[in-house]
Design a protein around this motif. Structure first.
Motif, short mmCIF file in Angstrom:
data_model
loop_
_atom_site.label_atom_id
_atom_site.label_comp_id
_atom_site.label_asym_id
_atom_site.label_seq_id
_atom_site.Cartn_x
_atom_site.Cartn_y
_atom_site.Cartn_z
N ASP A 70 33.48 11.57 26.63
CA ASP A 70 33.28 12.04 28.01
C ASP A 70 31.92 12.72 28.20
O ASP A 70 31.32 12.64 29.26
N VAL A 71 31.49 13.45 27.19
CA VAL A 71 30.22 14.19 27.27
C VAL A 71 29.53 14.09 25.91
O VAL A 71 30.14 13.71 24.92
N LYS A 72 28.25 14.49 25.90
CA LYS A 72 27.52 14.51 24.63
C LYS A 72 27.96 15.74 23.80
O LYS A 72 28.27 16.79 24.36
N LEU A 73 27.93 15.57 22.49
CA LEU A 73 28.34 16.67 21.61
C LEU A 73 27.26 16.97 20.59
O LEU A 73 26.75 16.06 19.92
N ILE A 74 26.92 18.26 20.49
CA ILE A 74 25.95 18.72 19.48
C ILE A 74 26.70 19.64 18.52
O ILE A 74 27.38 20.58 18.96
N ALA A 75 26.56 19.36 17.23
CA ALA A 75 27.25 20.16 16.21
C ALA A 75 26.26 21.12 15.55
O ALA A 75 25.32 20.67 14.90
N GLN A 76 26.50 22.41 15.72
CA GLN A 76 25.67 23.40 15.03
C GLN A 76 26.22 23.53 13.61
O GLN A 76 27.37 23.92 13.41
N VAL A 77 25.39 23.21 12.63
CA VAL A 77 25.86 23.18 11.24
C VAL A 77 25.13 24.18 10.35
O VAL A 77 25.42 24.30 9.16
N GLY A 78 24.16 24.88 10.92
CA GLY A 78 23.32 25.78 10.12
C GLY A 78 24.15 26.83 9.39
O GLY A 78 25.10 27.38 9.93
N ALA A 79 23.79 27.06 8.13
CA ALA A 79 24.50 28.05 7.31
C ALA A 79 23.55 28.50 6.20
O ALA A 79 22.66 27.75 5.80
N LEU A 80 23.77 29.72 5.74
CA LEU A 80 22.92 30.21 4.65
C LEU A 80 23.17 29.43 3.37
O LEU A 80 22.28 29.28 2.54
N ASN A 81 24.38 28.96 3.18
CA ASN A 81 24.69 28.09 2.05
C ASN A 81 24.29 26.67 2.45
O ASN A 81 24.97 26.01 3.24
N LEU A 82 23.18 26.21 1.89
CA LEU A 82 22.62 24.92 2.32
C LEU A 82 23.58 23.76 2.01
O LEU A 82 23.64 22.78 2.76
N ASP A 83 24.31 23.87 0.91
CA ASP A 83 25.30 22.81 0.59
C ASP A 83 26.33 22.71 1.71
O ASP A 83 26.75 21.61 2.09
N GLU A 84 26.70 23.87 2.23
CA GLU A 84 27.68 23.86 3.33
C GLU A 84 27.08 23.22 4.58
O GLU A 84 27.73 22.42 5.26
#
Ligand code: NAY
Length: 289
Positions: A70-84
């Motif tokens: 229905d709409v565009k989705l942006i996923a914020q994935v930033g984390a201090l643990n880069l693997d995460e």
């Protein structure tokens, strides 16, 4: 990917678990009532830095399942643990999120080479585009024009969510990188950012005030500045009271007042006391009729 995106709230129960029903209602409210172009998921407003990796994945799942295409989705994935961060970037990309975004790495004083490596590591792992999330007031990370330019050299870095007060820098970025997407991050300054030709905006208050945000953005694009200023004024009357009463808990309380099961905030963020709840209702009735 241009347009207005709600920085999506998440509904939690009193123990801090995700309230799936409430989250689905918030998604629908934003799509059907506020009529935004997209959702920015697991940002600051989503209390992302207070929840586990598994909860972040669960939220990505529920939101994609409810919103579909229905709409565009942006996923914020930033984390201090880069693997995460990498794992979440892959996860959201596989779910079909249209882009990912990552907050600048914070807490330790990373130098610019480290920041660049962080973004390139995330991007090397996924077939998706990325929007830098710059919010110096919360991260302490202030990048200059040249540093943004350095990150933009990676073609997969398609833009920046600019949640900063430095409009001199905003104008310089706009001028130097006309093909990159700039999203305004402070709802109370949407008109000023729109006049500088940003491509869109991402805001927490759009959860309850998205329709006015669209008016401001579109009026500014048409050059109807006096009219846009009136709507920004009405918006800021609302935002000033929300900020005064407690940003995220007040938005949740307003949503509840509108019949949406917006739940509680995650600890250590506190919920409103009875006085605050009363005030939130008054704000809704005064400004959102
Ligand atoms: C996010 O990731 O949720 C955002 O940064 C959205 C932008 C918001 N910033 C924060 C820190 O909440 O919408 C703004 C902000 O809440 C609003 O302008 C009120 O100050």
């Amino acid at each position: 990917m241009k347009g207005l995106y709600t920085a999506l709230m998440c509904s939690f129960d009193e123990s801090g678990n995700i309230n799936e029903k409430g989250l689905r209602e918030i998604v629908r409210q934003n799509i059907d009532v506020q009529q935004v172009d997209g959702l920015y998921v697991n940002g600051s407003t989503g209390e992302n830095f207070l929840i586990s990796k598994e909860q972040k994945k669960q939220i990505f799942d529920i939101v994609k399942n409810e919103a579909g295409d229905d709409v565009k989705l942006i996923a914020q994935v930033g984390a201090l643990n880069l693997d995460e961060a990498v794992e979440l970037a892959k996860y959201a990309t596989e779910l079909g999120y249209n882009a990912i975004s990552a907050v600048t790495p914070f807490y330790y004083k990373f130098d610019f080479d480290e920041i660049k490596d962080y973004y390139n590591t995330i991007l090397d792992s996924v077939d998706n585009n990325l929007i830098i999330y710059s919010i110096p007031a919360l991260t302490g990370v202030n990048m200059n024009l040249e540093q943004f330019g350095e990150l933009f050299k990676n073609d997969k870095v398609i833009g920046v969510k600019f949640t900063a007060l430095d409009f001199f820098l905003l104008e310089r970025i706009r001028h130097a990188y006309p093909d990159k997407l700039i999203y305004s991050g402070f709802d109370e300054m949407l008109l000023s950012a729109s006049v500088l030709n940003v491509d869109g905006a991402i805001g927490s208050t759009f959860n309850v005030n998205g329709q006015r945000a669209r008016q401001i953005f579109e009026l500014a694009q048409k050059g109807q500045i006096d009219e846009a200023r009136d709507v920004q004024k009405a918006t800021n009357d609302l935002i000033a009271e929300i900020l005064d009463n407690g940003l995220y808990p007040t938005i949740k309380e307003i949503l509840k007042h509108q019949g949406i099961d917006a739940g509680y905030c995650r600890k250590p963020m506190k919920s409103l006391n009875s006085e605050g709840v009363k005030k939130a209702k008054e704000i809704a009735e005064k400004h959102l009729k």
